[in-house]
Write an enzyme that holds these catalytic residues in place. Sequence first.
Site, PDB file in Angstrom:
ATOM      1  N   SER A  45       0.777  -1.093  -0.090  1.00  0.00           N
ATOM      2  CA  SER A  45      -0.012   0.063  -0.033  1.00  0.00           C
ATOM      3  C   SER A  45       0.932   1.157   0.016  1.00  0.00           C
ATOM      4  O   SER A  45       1.825   1.457  -0.832  1.00  0.00           O
ATOM      5  CB  SER A  45      -0.977  -0.087   1.212  1.00  0.00           C
ATOM      6  N   ASP A 161      -5.871  -3.605  -2.402  1.00  0.00           N
ATOM      7  CA  ASP A 161      -4.712  -3.439  -1.301  1.00  0.00           C
ATOM      8  C   ASP A 161      -4.240  -4.664  -0.789  1.00  0.00           C
ATOM      9  O   ASP A 161      -4.882  -5.730  -0.407  1.00  0.00           O
ATOM     10  CB  ASP A 161      -5.206  -2.715  -0.092  1.00  0.00           C
TER      11      ASP A 161
END
Length: 306
Positions: A45, A161
């Site tokens: 991320s 993610d």
Amino acid sequence: MQKITFDGRVGLALGSGASRGWSHIGIIRALTEIGVEPEIISGCSIGALVGASYCAGKLDELEGWLTKVSNIEVVKFLELNWSLNGFVNKKHLNEFLIKYVCDEETRIEKLEKTYAAVATDLDNGREVWFTSNSLLKAVKASMSLPGLFQPIKYEGRWLVDGGLVNPVPVSICRALGADIVIAVNLNGDIVGKHLLKKAKNEAHEDNKGLADRFVESIKKYSETIFSSENNEDQTPSFYNIIASSINIFQDRITRSRMAGDPPDVLLTPKLSKIGLLEFDKGIQALNEGKACVKRMRSEIESALSK
């Protein structure tokens, strides 16, 4: 300042944590100052973003942007999207990534340092490691937080993610040949902290429409939109519920993953005062990253001297 020397390959695992991830910049700067130059970078991320910028030689530009960013500039990245696929303006995000992280032609295997990013296969929940091909694509996939970003289509798979499966990718660093792994967990200090903040009196917001309330809540991040100062029993805001839920599951996944594959050094910056989307607090996060390395210098030196 005496620098640390080490003959092996140092791996740096940069964890997820949205706006708290600007502390990664401070950590990289502080490690470099004491002589620790990571050769292997794995990121998840925001960790994938900062790690990519570092490996692509654009960390100075990213830090320069961070020193000038404001709430208004952050809001430009967001848009009210009635499809509910995501609330991030893809055009503005892409321009930002190209300017401050890497250009569209940059390939992972051509970088001077070994780099990898982790994403999650939305269909089966498996980890997807990016160790080659487009660096820009890898960053976009790794940071596609559900609800804010639209999923990324890659080789026939929808990716989101990497924090859903491997928030602090220690395992990737080891798989890529790191002798020592320094990991950065951005979420170890924040579980439950969002719900402890006092909300401001904004009773007049009840008269606003849904769209107005949504935009205002994005602008003010972790402040509740239907609250009063003295109502301690009020229901947490939609934003606080989502932010706290993300904090909890990433913290629990991180603990579980690192129990089975612990890093040699774990850095946990104190970031509880920075909300999930408070990107304007970047300097505060960056400085805490530097301070964290300073506090942990003896542990770092001990790990590298074994």
